[in-house]
Design a protein around this motif. Structure first.
Motif, PDB file in Angstrom:
ATOM      1  N   GLY A  34       0.909  -1.216   0.069  1.00 46.00           N
ATOM      2  CA  GLY A  34      -0.062  -0.018  -0.079  1.00 46.00           C
ATOM      3  C   GLY A  34       0.809   1.372   0.034  1.00 46.00           C
ATOM      4  N   ILE A  74      -0.396   2.550   5.551  1.00 47.19           N
ATOM      5  CA  ILE A  74      -1.849   2.744   5.129  1.00 47.19           C
ATOM      6  C   ILE A  74      -2.797   1.474   5.443  1.00 47.19           C
ATOM      7  CG2 ILE A  74      -1.572   2.005   2.508  1.00 47.19           C
ATOM      8  CD1 ILE A  74      -3.694   4.941   3.859  1.00 47.19           C
ATOM      9  N   GLN A  88      -9.484   8.640   5.762  1.00 45.37           N
ATOM     10  CA  GLN A  88      -9.779   8.019   4.467  1.00 45.37           C
ATOM     11  C   GLN A  88     -11.283   8.327   4.032  1.00 45.37           C
ATOM     12  OE1 GLN A  88      -8.808   4.275   6.242  1.00 45.37           O
ATOM     13  NE2 GLN A  88      -7.183   3.880   4.990  1.00 45.37           N
ATOM     14  N   MET A  92     -12.588  10.050   0.533  1.00 41.06           N
ATOM     15  CA  MET A  92     -13.717   9.663  -0.335  1.00 41.06           C
ATOM     16  C   MET A  92     -14.684  10.390  -0.503  1.00 41.06           C
ATOM     17  SD  MET A  92     -15.263   5.692  -0.343  1.00 41.06           S
ATOM     18  CE  MET A  92     -16.791   5.473  -1.080  1.00 41.06           C
ATOM     19  N   LEU A  97      -9.117  11.815  -4.276  1.00 40.55           N
ATOM     20  CA  LEU A  97      -8.408  10.904  -4.946  1.00 40.55           C
ATOM     21  C   LEU A  97      -8.748  10.575  -6.397  1.00 40.55           C
ATOM     22  CD1 LEU A  97      -8.735   7.295  -3.979  1.00 40.55           C
ATOM     23  CD2 LEU A  97     -10.209   9.097  -2.896  1.00 40.55           C
ATOM     24  N   THR A 103      -2.445   8.705  -2.759  1.00 44.25           N
ATOM     25  CA  THR A 103      -3.186   8.704  -1.753  1.00 44.25           C
ATOM     26  C   THR A 103      -2.820   7.982  -0.378  1.00 44.25           C
ATOM     27  OG1 THR A 103      -5.026   8.491  -3.511  1.00 44.25           O
ATOM     28  CG2 THR A 103      -5.922   8.248  -1.052  1.00 44.25           C
ATOM     29  N   PRO A 104      -2.074   7.257  -0.432  1.00 41.38           N
ATOM     30  CA  PRO A 104      -1.512   6.437   0.981  1.00 41.38           C
ATOM     31  C   PRO A 104      -0.845   7.401   1.695  1.00 41.38           C
ATOM     32  CG  PRO A 104      -1.620   4.800  -0.718  1.00 41.38           C
ATOM     33  CD  PRO A 104      -2.087   5.908  -1.347  1.00 41.38           C
TER      34      PRO A 104
ATOM     35  N   PRO B  15     -12.610   2.776  -2.128  1.00 44.27           N
ATOM     36  CA  PRO B  15     -12.373   2.134  -0.524  1.00 44.27           C
ATOM     37  C   PRO B  15     -11.045   1.339  -0.897  1.00 44.27           C
ATOM     38  CG  PRO B  15     -14.408   1.887  -1.029  1.00 44.27           C
ATOM     39  CD  PRO B  15     -14.040   2.557  -2.267  1.00 44.27           C
ATOM     40  N   LEU B  17      -8.420   1.981  -3.034  1.00 44.02           N
ATOM     41  CA  LEU B  17      -7.300   2.734  -3.384  1.00 44.02           C
ATOM     42  C   LEU B  17      -6.854   3.661  -1.936  1.00 44.02           C
ATOM     43  CD1 LEU B  17      -8.181   4.296  -6.491  1.00 44.02           C
ATOM     44  CD2 LEU B  17      -6.409   2.443  -6.275  1.00 44.02           C
ATOM     45  N   LEU B  18      -8.007   3.677  -1.080  1.00 39.65           N
ATOM     46  CA  LEU B  18      -7.727   4.369   0.143  1.00 39.65           C
ATOM     47  C   LEU B  18      -7.133   3.490   1.373  1.00 39.65           C
ATOM     48  CD1 LEU B  18     -11.005   6.524   0.388  1.00 39.65           C
ATOM     49  CD2 LEU B  18      -8.684   7.336   0.859  1.00 39.65           C
ATOM     50  N   THR B  19      -7.048   2.175   1.170  1.00 40.50           N
ATOM     51  CA  THR B  19      -6.922   1.192   2.056  1.00 40.50           C
ATOM     52  C   THR B  19      -5.346   0.600   1.869  1.00 40.50           C
ATOM     53  OG1 THR B  19      -8.220  -0.243   1.418  1.00 40.50           O
ATOM     54  CG2 THR B  19      -9.142   0.856   3.233  1.00 40.50           C
ATOM     55  N   GLY B  20      -4.857   0.907   0.692  1.00 43.28           N
ATOM     56  CA  GLY B  20      -3.787   0.274   0.061  1.00 43.28           C
ATOM     57  C   GLY B  20      -3.941  -1.031  -0.626  1.00 43.28           C
TER      58      GLY B  20
END
Lengths: 160, 787
Positions: A34, A74, A88, A92, A97, A103-104, B15, B17-20
């Motif tokens: 990530g 992340i 996060q 969203m 993003l 983003t991470p 989701p 992409l935001l959490t790796g």
């Protein structure tokens, strides 16, 4: 050299070449992919993680320098039940993003920023994220995301 | 179901992409993989005398070292890397192989390849390869290429690649200039830009243990095009190739190519039976990924006494770089049709000369030819305003196509037919949102006060050509492919829907937008729609994502496939309800018989019936899935007006962008949230060209700023908030009335910003500034030095 770290609450131990960058240790050795790599000059911030709660560019640190460190990546931000971290969630909801590659690092840097300054002005957010580059969003919605996570009122949609 | 199209909707993509969890190429690990390390030329132009690979071969963990001639001898390819756009019959196209054979033509060209068992090992081994070069004179600029005292390729006597004219009526053009009251000339430099998608390019080729198949994971915008081109280049059957674009971290045109590393990974993996991978480093990317722009432009406008344009004449010298990549020579031509902008120009002429240099090849970068064109005409409009003595808003208003009123299907002097336009209200909205009158008053106040920080207001009304493209129009330009897009929509037995799209997203949120289109069409929940894409094994037909084409070609194909699904479902519904199909209504996902309350069947029930096939009309095929390949009848022409407000420190030359207002018109919108995001990002890339970015080369062809330390991709600090607004003028080129928005911001913003700086400095007699408008250039312009 032996490196023992706590990452996202779990203990890892591995024997790595002394020259191994922390980011490559995370990605190539532990499979924590990530955390991304966007440059080779510590300019872009895609690899930002937390060490001891503070944001660090993991390409500027050798894995061996992180011995004994408490690291959050992340992958460790959302809750165990999958609930997104408020930062996060804000990214969203504010469309902070697009391609997701920065983003991470952005989320990690922004979280660290708010822990130091819980109610930043827009200018302080922009300054605080100076070390993290994004090529997709023009930063507008990233700044909006961080302000939203800090509790500032936000409207989604055109004309904002 | 309430309609979702046209409303802001959060993205399905986020989701992961935001959490790796998003998997980019470099995130995918395969057992037994080998890392490629590239030995790259330190010279822009040199003969290779010899290559000593012995030390590298002896290094720990090294599985092989290969020079160009050795790879050629192994039979890894059957043709050079492709150029799909030979713009003229006599275009010069030097042979371009994945590695140099006996002469290198730009810094960073691959000379040899090492394979090692680790990321670091490959880098170490590449350092051990000893190459003996004989340096040759380098051609490091367009000016040097024109001068011709050195040639970029020893095998060619000239640096000229092609001459391409578009002069529909030469006599009319000459007469326009002969009879003009006013003429203005602008000469502009479109500096080279490094695209710098945040994810560096990378490849991973994985051979199948049986059957000779190879899967290539590539950070690409164009897996479908890549598959055809790899087959043609390597001789490996298309049937044996599977190309996957996993999560792709931005493209901006820079991942729209067929690259040496892609060919090397596939062929070496195929040959050795082991997975082969490579990820470029950021500094390497200045050489291993193509660059954008690289043009010298001259634009002349002829006008009557009122400032009404009577003629527009343009010449472009374009820097191809060292080789013709996939669409290198065509990029300036993509802009050629737009040098008349949104204006009613009776006579037009465009010529372009392409030149080779010993620099990284150029190719598509966000807008590809169109930002260049927009910049030239919009800068020239400001020059014309000064010449005629009217404001920049007024000069535009006087010249808008259709008098600024709404029009459809209007032919322009550059031979295109604009689908629709309505420019005056768009300008009005921009002037109002920016408080244009108030800004002018503040500007005057600062001028009167002799303020050190002068205010500049820059306007730009851009038009974009997108929705690439009608295949016949591409044929007319000698482009080597069509411009259609494919879609399949299928109901699964459970009532969920799968969409297979040939469009290939890399940040644009296609999964969300396509789900919204399908949801409204079929009357289902967007969350019940799954969009499959970017894998040629799953989506075998497609022409991918570039040129702001995904929605107006691919999205339209999906909508049309939904129509076919509904048509078939209606036949089944009519059969099952014993009604005439013409007596059925379809709304909100339910078929109902007109005039018979309660006679209803949900489409999900019909989908299940189509799956069981127990009770279908005679002769009907089971299952509910339909496909469409849509070839648009015309391009789409989004437009907009941008206002940049700059503060110029006349003591230091520093420019601060203090406000930015964008009123865009991309026709009907699917997801305004995504549209707005595209506008923001596009604007910043144009602002970056205007103020910060530019690949800088010395006379020997060395890039002075290949890393992000020296190449100034702007951060959040440099950017203001962007105020966006929209007008809506539906396209006539497709049934959804949509246009495209991916490149619009970039096409409008560079001119707006430079117009604003020149506007701020007009009391100092400054009428032009070269991009990027660095403090040094601005200070020199103020103080009478060269810009």
């Amino acid at each position: 050299m032996l490196v023992e770290t706590t990452i996202n609450g779990q203990t890892y131990s591995a024997d790595v070449e002394p020259r191994t960058l922390l980011v490559h240790y995370l990605r190539d050795h532990l499979g924590l992919t990530g955390t991304n790599v966007g440059c080779d000059t510590s300019s872009c911030g895609a690899c930002t993680i937390h060490i001891g709660g503070e944001s660090v560019k993991s390409c500027t640190v050798l894995a061996v320098q992180a011995r004994g460190a408490e690291i959050t990546t992340i992958e460790g931000m959302a809750g165990d039940d999958g609930t997104l971290h408020p930062m996060q969630q804000a990214f969203m909801e504010c469309h902070g993003l697009q391609c997701g590659y920065c983003t991470p690092g952005m989320v990690m840097a922004a979280t660290s920023l708010l822990s130091e300054n819980p109610n930043p002005t827009e200018a302080e957010v922009r300054e605080g994220l100076e070390g993290n580059l994004c090529r997709c969003t023009g930063y507008h919605n990233i700044v909006k995301s961080v302000m939203a996570a800090a509790g500032s009122p936000v409207t989604i949609g055109a004309g904002s | 179901m309430t309609a979702v199209v046209g409303t802001p909707r959060l993205r399905k993509e986020d989701p992961k992409l935001l959490t790796g969890e998003g998997k980019y190429v470099d995130d995918i690990q395969v057992a037994g993989q080998l890392w490629m390390g590239m030995v790259r030329s330190p010279y822009a132009h040199a003969r290779i005398n010899s290559i000593d690979t012995s030390a590298a071969e002896a290094a720990d963990g090294v599985a092989g070292v290969y020079t160009g001639p050795q790879l050629a001898e192994m039979g890894l390819w059957i043709a050079p890397l492709p150029c799909a756009w030979p713009v003229t019959d006599d275009m010069v196209n030097p042979e371009h192989y994945p590695t140099a054979m006996d002469e290198v033509h730009h810094v960073g060209e691959i000379v040899a390849v090492v394979l090692a068992d680790s990321r670091y090992g490959a880098a170490d081994a590449a350092e051990l390869v000893d190459v003996d070069y004989e340096p040759l004179d380098a051609v490091a600029s367009i000016a040097a290429a024109r001068d011709g005292s050195a040639t970029a390729h020893s095998a060619h006597e000239t640096n000229k690649a092609y001459h391409w004219p578009l002069i529909p009526d030469p006599d009319a053009l000459e007469a326009a200039f002969a009879n003009a009251t006013h003429t203005v000339t602008g000469e502009f430099v479109q500096q080279r830009l490094i695209p710098a998608a945040m994810e560096p390019r990378g490849v991973l080729a994985v051979p199948s243990p049986m059957g000779g198949d190879v899967t290539l994971y590539s950070s690409t915008q164009v897996p479908h095009i890549l598959k055809v081109m790899i087959a043609a280049t390597t001789g490996i059957s298309e049937a044996k190739l599977r190309i996957v674009a996993p999560a792709v971290g931005g493209g901006f045109g820079a991942k729209l190519n067929v690259n040496p590393d892609e060919i090397l990974a596939v062929t070496l993996a195929n040959k050795l039976g082991r997975a082969v991978r490579w990820t470029e480093t950021r500094s390497e990317a200045a050489f291993s990924t193509h660059q954008g722009r690289g043009q010298l432009q001259k634009i002349e406008l002829a006008a009557d006494a009122d400032g009404k344009i009577t003629g527009c004449r343009v010449h472009v010298d374009a820097d191809m770089g060292a080789y013709m990549m996939l669409i290198t020579p065509g990029v300036p031509l993509l802009g050629s049709f737009l040098y008349t902008g949104v204006y009613d120009v009776p006579a037009f002429g465009f010529t372009c000369d392409g030149y080779f240099t010993n620099l990284t090849p150029t190719d598509a970068y966000r807008g590809a030819g169109r930002p260049e064109a927009s910049y030239a005409i919009e800068r020239a409009m400001d020059l014309l305003a000064l010449e005629v003595g009217v404001g920049p808003d007024e000069i535009r208003r006087r010249n808008y196509l259709g008098g600024g009123d709404h029009f459809t299907d209007m032919e322009t002097a550059s031979t295109l037919v604009f689908d629709s336009g309505h420019y005056s209200p768009n300008l009005d909205a921009a002037l109002e949102m920016s408080d244009y009158a108030g800004l002018r008053a503040e500007q005057q106040r600062r001028r009167d006060a002799g303020d050190a920080k002068q205010l500049g207001i820059g306007l730009c009304t851009y038009v974009e050509i997108c929705g690439l493209a009608p295949s016949r129009a591409l044929a007319g330009l000698n482009y080597g492919a069509g411009g259609w897009e494919h879609a399949m929509v299928r109901f699964l037995p459970t009532g969920k829907v799968e969409v297979v799209s040939g469009s290939t997203p890399h940040g644009q949120g296609h999964e969300t937008s396509w789900s919204m289109i399908v949801a409204d069409k079929l009357g289902i929940d967007p969350d019940d729609v799954t969009v499959l894409h970017s894998d040629t094994a799953i989506s075998p037909l497609g022409l991918d994502t570039y040129g702001s084409r995904s929605l107006s070609v691919g999205g339209v194909a999906i909508s049309m496939a939904c129509d076919k699904v509904i048509d078939k479902a209606k036949q089944i519904a009519a059969h099952q309800m014993e009604a005439n199909p013409d007596d059925l209504d379809f709304a909100g996902g339910t078929f109902s018989v007109k005039g018979q309350p309660g006679a209803e069947l949900p489409i999900q029930a019909i989908a299940f019936g189509a799956f069981t096939a127990h009770d279908l009309p005679d002769g009907m095929e089971p299952n509910l899935q339909e496909q469409v390949t849509f070839d648009p009848p015309n391009f789409a022409f989004p437009f907009g007006t941008h206002v940049a407000v700059t503060e110029v420190d006349t003591e230091t030359g520093e420019v601060e962008l203090i406000d930015y207002i964008a009123i865009d018109d991309c026709g009907n919108q699917i997801n305004p949230l995504i549209v707005e995001g595209q506008v923001h990002g596009g604007i910043v890339q144009g602002v970056a060209q205007a103020l910060y970015e530019g690949a800088s080369y010395d006379d020997a062809g060395n890039c002075r700023n290949p890393s992000l330390m020296d190449y100034l991709v702007p951060s959040a600090m440099e950017m203001p908030n962007i105020k966006t607004g929209f007008t809506t003028t539906p396209s006539t080129s497709n049934p959804l009335g949509v246009k495209g928005v991916g490149e619009a911001g970039t096409i409008g913003s560079a001119a707006a910003v430079v117009n604003a700086i020149c506007d701020a400095l007009s009391p100092y007699g400054v009428t032009d500034l070269e991009m990027p408008a660095t403090p040094q250039r601005v200070w020199n312009a103020i103080n009478g030095g060269a810009s």
